[in-house]
Enzyme design. Sequence first.
Site, PDB file in Angstrom:
ATOM      1  N   ASP A  13       0.810  -1.227   0.000  1.00 28.31           N
ATOM      2  CA  ASP A  13       0.000   0.000   0.000  1.00 28.31           C
ATOM      3  C   ASP A  13       0.839   1.270   0.000  1.00 28.31           C
ATOM      4  O   ASP A  13       0.423   2.306   0.528  1.00 28.31           O
ATOM      5  CB  ASP A  13      -0.965   0.023   1.208  1.00 28.31           C
ATOM      6  CG  ASP A  13      -1.889  -1.181   1.209  1.00 28.31           C
ATOM      7  OD1 ASP A  13      -2.196  -1.689   0.116  1.00 28.31           O
ATOM      8  OD2 ASP A  13      -2.305  -1.599   2.306  1.00 28.31           O
ATOM      9  N   LYS A  16       1.808   2.133  -5.165  1.00 29.84           N
ATOM     10  CA  LYS A  16       2.344   1.583  -6.421  1.00 29.84           C
ATOM     11  C   LYS A  16       1.429   1.898  -7.606  1.00 29.84           C
ATOM     12  O   LYS A  16       1.894   2.311  -8.669  1.00 29.84           O
ATOM     13  CB  LYS A  16       2.525   0.059  -6.287  1.00 29.84           C
ATOM     14  CG  LYS A  16       3.506  -0.345  -5.196  1.00 29.84           C
ATOM     15  CD  LYS A  16       3.549  -1.841  -4.999  1.00 29.84           C
ATOM     16  CE  LYS A  16       2.315  -2.424  -4.365  1.00 29.84           C
ATOM     17  NZ  LYS A  16       2.091  -2.033  -2.971  1.00 29.84           N
ATOM     18  N   GLY A  40      -4.594  -4.205  -3.764  1.00 31.67           N
ATOM     19  CA  GLY A  40      -5.577  -3.153  -4.056  1.00 31.67           C
ATOM     20  C   GLY A  40      -4.784  -1.925  -4.448  1.00 31.67           C
ATOM     21  O   GLY A  40      -4.117  -1.331  -3.598  1.00 31.67           O
ATOM     22  N   HIS A  41      -4.762  -1.593  -5.721  1.00 35.12           N
ATOM     23  CA  HIS A  41      -3.956  -0.475  -6.222  1.00 35.12           C
ATOM     24  C   HIS A  41      -4.878   0.668  -6.636  1.00 35.12           C
ATOM     25  O   HIS A  41      -5.691   0.516  -7.542  1.00 35.12           O
ATOM     26  CB  HIS A  41      -3.075  -0.938  -7.402  1.00 35.12           C
ATOM     27  CG  HIS A  41      -2.048  -1.953  -7.003  1.00 35.12           C
ATOM     28  ND1 HIS A  41      -1.126  -2.488  -7.864  1.00 35.12           N
ATOM     29  CD2 HIS A  41      -1.774  -2.509  -5.783  1.00 35.12           C
ATOM     30  CE1 HIS A  41      -0.353  -3.328  -7.204  1.00 35.12           C
ATOM     31  NE2 HIS A  41      -0.731  -3.366  -5.945  1.00 35.12           N
ATOM     32  N   GLN A 223       1.951  -6.016  -3.166  1.00 33.78           N
ATOM     33  CA  GLN A 223       2.400  -6.111  -1.766  1.00 33.78           C
ATOM     34  C   GLN A 223       3.692  -5.294  -1.591  1.00 33.78           C
ATOM     35  O   GLN A 223       3.841  -4.303  -2.277  1.00 33.78           O
ATOM     36  CB  GLN A 223       2.595  -7.587  -1.354  1.00 33.78           C
ATOM     37  CG  GLN A 223       1.292  -8.382  -1.230  1.00 33.78           C
ATOM     38  CD  GLN A 223       0.722  -8.861  -2.548  1.00 33.78           C
ATOM     39  OE1 GLN A 223       1.393  -9.549  -3.302  1.00 33.78           O
ATOM     40  NE2 GLN A 223      -0.523  -8.521  -2.853  1.00 33.78           N
TER      41      GLN A 223
END
Length: 427
Positions: A13, A16, A40-41, A223
């Site tokens: 988080d 990225k 989750g991007h 990650q």
Amino acid sequence: MKADVLLGLQWGDEGKGKIVDVLTPKYGVIARFQGGPNAGHTLIFDGQKHVLHTIPSGIFRKNILNVVGNGVVVDPIIFQKEIEGLLKSGVEPFTSLVISRKAHLITPTHGHLDAASEQAKGKAKIGSTLKGIGPAYMDKTGRNGLRIGDIENPNFKDMYNALREKHIHMLEQYPEYEYDLSEFESKWLSSIEFLKKFKFIDSEHLLSKSLSDGHGILAEGAQGTMLDIDFGTYPFVTSSNTITAGACTGLGLPPNKIGEVFGIFKAYCTRVGSGPFPTELLEKTGDKLRAAGAEFGATTGRPRRCGWLDLPQLKYAVMINGVTQLCMMKADVLGEFDEIKVCTHYVYKGDKIDYLPYGIEPNEVQPVYKTFDCWPGDLTGLREVENIPSSLLDYVKMIEKETGVPISILSVGPDREQTLILNDDLK
Ligand code: GDP
Ligand code: IMO
Ligand code: MG
């Protein structure tokens, strides 16, 4: 031509998705190399927020090929939902997104095995996102997995049923875990049909050819380094190699074809899920950071644990990944503070050390902090490098000196536009 890599240096988080989106116009191909829907991007532009889980963050830009690499694990149900979200936003992904035949599938029983294992662990649970990541990678390394390429096999349904049976036997080891397979299973099978709308490819060949044809590749990590299966805070990690080496195995890129390595970190630290976090702030300061940084997980919504920047940890991540350029995120969030702290060393077995030892539980290392003046005020409108406050520049220089790597990008807000490029080569 070489492939560049962009990855997280902390516990995930870091931002990225945002930076991949910012850098995408410089590349022809954006490729995810590991992880799956545990990621989750978040991307924000034109007043719209988008969260991607499996799909590479180049998907919103024109004339870019997005590749889901062999190192990724794909849940067809979540993938379909993501695609439907994209279609609603006016993105047409059917030609700009391809999937490696060698990527593995996450089945509904993988999700149940994940949940059953976590339930059985009780207080010792990993804090998994419960997306079936661990069990899917276990089947991969155990040589039982189902791959995207298997969907093209006429016996796919039999292969699926054989794996399903195996998992049902495994789930019998968890008598306390109750589950119902029927609902998700039919949805999963219909999502497999949906997946067939996309081109399945031998991505290692395509990527090799892209480089020889002079099309740049950016490999997008998921990650972060401290969640790496080998070098993270084991066992509180994910089940893949999140580091630069993972881009080689997860895409079939030879090590001598890796160019720049962009390492992303927050100006402080966060972690979601269980496991050691030396600089964690358990009191009011941590709550203040969480509120100021809106630190809630993009996949699960869970509150993120917050703490100060940890230099021994950051230097470790720079070393493991061979980082050549840094991107510092969320500098704006610290504007809420008059002064901030940075962990420069740990006390470990009575000695002051500046590296990351084997164990970093609270009884093993105690952080030693240095206090810095902050840059009070709202940074989110900052667009000119010349206007960067001197206290923030000092912070940047201190990190560059400690890590030996230049900071190329400074992020001062979640929007695509809230980005200062310090390296002229990236403009
Ligand atoms: P990823 O998993 O590394 O792509 O990061 P996430 O999207 O899970 O989490 C990063 C969060 O920080 C998202 O909510 C982003 O919109 C937000 N974000 C990214 N960069 C900045 C920044 O510079 N400032 C602030 N305030 N928020 C940011
Ligand atoms: P992005 O790509 C932050 C964490 C989980 C848990 C551990 C194992 O958005 O940075 P898993 O579901 O992989 O079995 O969970 O890893 N985790 C993440 N934390 N960002 C992520 O991805 C994460 N993906 C997994 O919270 O502690
Ligand atoms: Mg995330």
